[in-house]
Scaffold this motif. Structure first.
Motif, short mmCIF file in Angstrom:
data_model
loop_
_atom_site.label_atom_id
_atom_site.label_comp_id
_atom_site.label_asym_id
_atom_site.label_seq_id
_atom_site.Cartn_x
_atom_site.Cartn_y
_atom_site.Cartn_z
N TRP A 168 40.00 78.52 57.44
CA TRP A 168 41.16 79.22 56.89
C TRP A 168 42.37 78.29 56.87
O TRP A 168 42.57 77.49 57.78
N HIS A 220 46.10 83.44 51.91
CA HIS A 220 45.34 82.46 52.67
C HIS A 220 44.13 82.00 51.87
O HIS A 220 43.46 82.80 51.22
N CYS A 255 45.31 75.28 46.94
CA CYS A 255 44.71 75.09 48.25
C CYS A 255 43.95 73.78 48.23
O CYS A 255 42.93 73.66 47.55
N LYS A 263 46.72 78.12 56.72
CA LYS A 263 47.78 78.89 57.39
C LYS A 263 48.46 79.86 56.44
O LYS A 263 49.17 80.77 56.89
N GLY A 264 48.28 79.67 55.17
CA GLY A 264 48.81 80.62 54.21
C GLY A 264 50.12 80.19 53.56
O GLY A 264 50.82 79.29 54.03
#
Length: 114
Positions: A104, A93, A21, A106-107
């Motif tokens: 957050w 996520h 991430c 978008k995953g």
């Protein structure tokens, strides 16, 4: 802040994946960094989170199999997932909480076949 996840995919049970991430700003602004997952028809659940003090908390079902880590120089948080099980199948996520906001990504989809 933008969070972009990557590293998901299709893997057989017992296999491994590493999710990444990447944040658009320094991780030093975060109060916590975490990974959540949501399977079809289920609520989003916490997988792992690290607080500002560096303490990491894991959901019971992933303890001993998943490891959350961070690379501040790359503004990136990782989730190493080993010994994957079909029940780990979900969209994962990334989350960053600051003093004023909750961000957050978008995953990324993880699918574990039996």
């Amino acid at each position: 802040v933008q969070l972009v996840e990557s590293g998901g995919g299709l893997v057989q049970a017992g296999g491994s994946l590493r999710l990444s991430c990447e944040a658009s700003r320094s991780l030093f602004f975060s109060r916590s960094l975490g990974w959540y997952r949501q399977a079809p028809g289920k609520q989003r659940e916490l997988v792992a989170v690290i607080g500002a003090g560096g303490v990491t908390t894991y959901e019971d079902s992933v303890k001993g199999r998943f490891t959350l880590s961070r690379d501040n120089a790359k503004n990136t948080v990782y989730l190493q997932m080993n010994s994957l099980k079909p029940e780990d199948t979900a969209r994962y996520h990334c989350n960053m909480r600051t003093a004023s906001n909750d961000y957050w990504g978008k995953g990324t989809q993880v699918t574990v076949s039996s």
